[in-house]
Enzyme design. Structure first.
Site, PDB file in Angstrom:
ATOM      1  N   CYS A  87       1.023  -1.225   0.126  1.00 15.99           N
ATOM      2  CA  CYS A  87      -0.113   0.020   0.014  1.00 15.99           C
ATOM      3  C   CYS A  87       0.873   1.306   0.099  1.00 15.99           C
ATOM      4  O   CYS A  87       1.915   1.307   0.538  1.00 15.99           O
ATOM      5  CB  CYS A  87      -0.934   0.050   1.030  1.00 15.99           C
ATOM      6  SG  CYS A  87      -1.985   1.172   1.221  1.00 15.99           S
TER       7      CYS A  87
ATOM      8  N   ASP B  12       0.439   3.561   1.900  1.00 15.15           N
ATOM      9  CA  ASP B  12       0.411   4.160   3.304  1.00 15.15           C
ATOM     10  C   ASP B  12       1.869   4.515   3.853  1.00 15.15           C
ATOM     11  O   ASP B  12       2.436   3.638   3.557  1.00 15.15           O
ATOM     12  CB  ASP B  12      -0.172   3.051   4.118  1.00 15.15           C
ATOM     13  CG  ASP B  12      -0.662   3.446   5.523  1.00 15.15           C
ATOM     14  OD1 ASP B  12      -2.029   3.322   5.699  1.00 15.15           O
ATOM     15  OD2 ASP B  12       0.355   3.662   6.242  1.00 15.15           O
TER      16      ASP B  12
ATOM     17  N   ARG C 171       2.899   4.336   6.530  1.00 11.60           N
ATOM     18  CA  ARG C 171       3.521   3.651   7.657  1.00 11.60           C
ATOM     19  C   ARG C 171       3.995   2.247   7.297  1.00 11.60           C
ATOM     20  O   ARG C 171       4.636   1.640   8.140  1.00 11.60           O
ATOM     21  CB  ARG C 171       2.238   3.321   8.913  1.00 11.60           C
ATOM     22  CG  ARG C 171       1.812   4.848   9.383  1.00 11.60           C
ATOM     23  CD  ARG C 171       0.467   4.610   9.841  1.00 11.60           C
ATOM     24  NE  ARG C 171      -0.609   4.131   8.954  1.00 11.60           N
ATOM     25  CZ  ARG C 171      -1.870   3.876   9.360  1.00 11.60           C
ATOM     26  NH1 ARG C 171      -2.490   3.889  10.473  1.00 11.60           N
ATOM     27  NH2 ARG C 171      -2.784   3.352   8.173  1.00 11.60           N
TER      28      ARG C 171
ATOM     29  N   HIS D  17      -2.005  -4.504   5.287  1.00  9.28           N
ATOM     30  CA  HIS D  17      -1.626  -4.207   6.180  1.00  9.28           C
ATOM     31  C   HIS D  17      -2.808  -3.608   7.290  1.00  9.28           C
ATOM     32  O   HIS D  17      -3.790  -3.359   6.518  1.00  9.28           O
ATOM     33  CB  HIS D  17      -0.487  -2.767   6.550  1.00  9.28           C
ATOM     34  CG  HIS D  17      -1.352  -1.570   5.867  1.00  9.28           C
ATOM     35  ND1 HIS D  17      -1.608  -0.554   6.500  1.00  9.28           N
ATOM     36  CD2 HIS D  17      -1.539  -1.298   4.486  1.00  9.28           C
ATOM     37  CE1 HIS D  17      -2.253   0.452   5.913  1.00  9.28           C
ATOM     38  NE2 HIS D  17      -2.131   0.060   4.448  1.00  9.28           N
TER      39      HIS D  17
ATOM     40  N   CYS E 243      -5.643  -0.084   7.020  1.00 12.17           N
ATOM     41  CA  CYS E 243      -5.709   0.265   5.706  1.00 12.17           C
ATOM     42  C   CYS E 243      -6.827   1.111   5.526  1.00 12.17           C
ATOM     43  O   CYS E 243      -7.827   0.593   5.381  1.00 12.17           O
ATOM     44  CB  CYS E 243      -5.465  -0.990   4.779  1.00 12.17           C
ATOM     45  SG  CYS E 243      -5.436  -0.426   2.984  1.00 12.17           S
TER      46      CYS E 243
HETATM   47 ZN   LIG Z   1      -3.373   0.896   3.059  1.00  7.43          ZN
END
Ligand SMILES: [Zn+2]
Length: 206
Positions: free
Chosen positions: A39, A41, A43, A102, A105
């Protein structure tokens, strides 16, 4: 932006010198063993999670770690994901592809909660590549963590999408490529590996 410039300065002065020989080698060599699809993302950092060095991972990051299935009619559409997969498999010859979902998400939460995406038409369009994931997650037991179930079913659905790409299908048939599904848990650092057939998960490492 100031923080980023400071980061670059720290990289150049505090990090690069110790790895200068590696970077000189990498200047003319690109032989990653793994295509890592995660992703976008902030993190989820593939190199950090796997403790990989520069040059080891070829990375694609998309919202929800989605991989559109092969679509022969989409030739005219700018499709960076397909192009990157094709390059990694057919040119770089990666031996492994990891699709890594993850916890928490945002994309999967939007789908699990049926959020109104009318103001985000591009997001809504993109998340249609998770329709099969939603269908799979609909089989979740009552009381199960909806987002967690969808995150796992989505990884498995995206592995199936990946296998529809002709270059991936050819490498799988030749047994030169292995597909793996992972889920990374942000608060604990745990990584589970999913069985694409049964959907069961097991810790990747103790
Ligand atoms: Zn995600």
């Amino acid at each position: 932006m100031q923080d980023l410039a400071e980061g670059v300065a720290h990289f150049q002065q505090g990090v690069f010198p110790a790895k200068a020989a590696r970077f000189r080698h990498l200047a003319t060599t690109h032989q990653p063993s793994t295509l890592f699809i995660s992703c976008s993302d902030a993190r989820v950092i593939p190199e950090l999670i796997t403790q990989s060095e520069p040059g080891e991972l070829f990375v694609i990051r998309t919202a929800g770690n989605l991989v559109p299935a092969h679509d022969p009619s989409a030739d005219a559409v700018a499709d960076g994901v397909t192009a990157s997969i094709e390059y990694a498999v057919a040119v770089l010859g990666v031996s492994d592809i990891v699709v890594c979902g993850h916890s928490a998400c945002g994309a999967m939460t939007a789908l699990a909660d049926d959020q109104d995406l009318a103001a985000l038409p591009a997001v809504a369009r993109w998340l249609r590549h998770a329709d099969v994931s939603r269908a799979r997650a609909a089989r979740a037991e009552p009381g199960e963590d909806k987002v967690g179930v969808l995150v796992r079913s989505n990884v498995i659905a995206q592995l199936a999408n990946l296998a529809t790409h002709p270059c991936v299908a050819r490498a799988l048939a030749a047994q030169t490529l292995t597909l793996r599904g992972w889920v990374y848990d942000i608060p604990t650092g745990a990584v589970d590996q999913l069985d694409p057939v049964t959907g069961s998960s097991a810790a990747l490492a103790a």
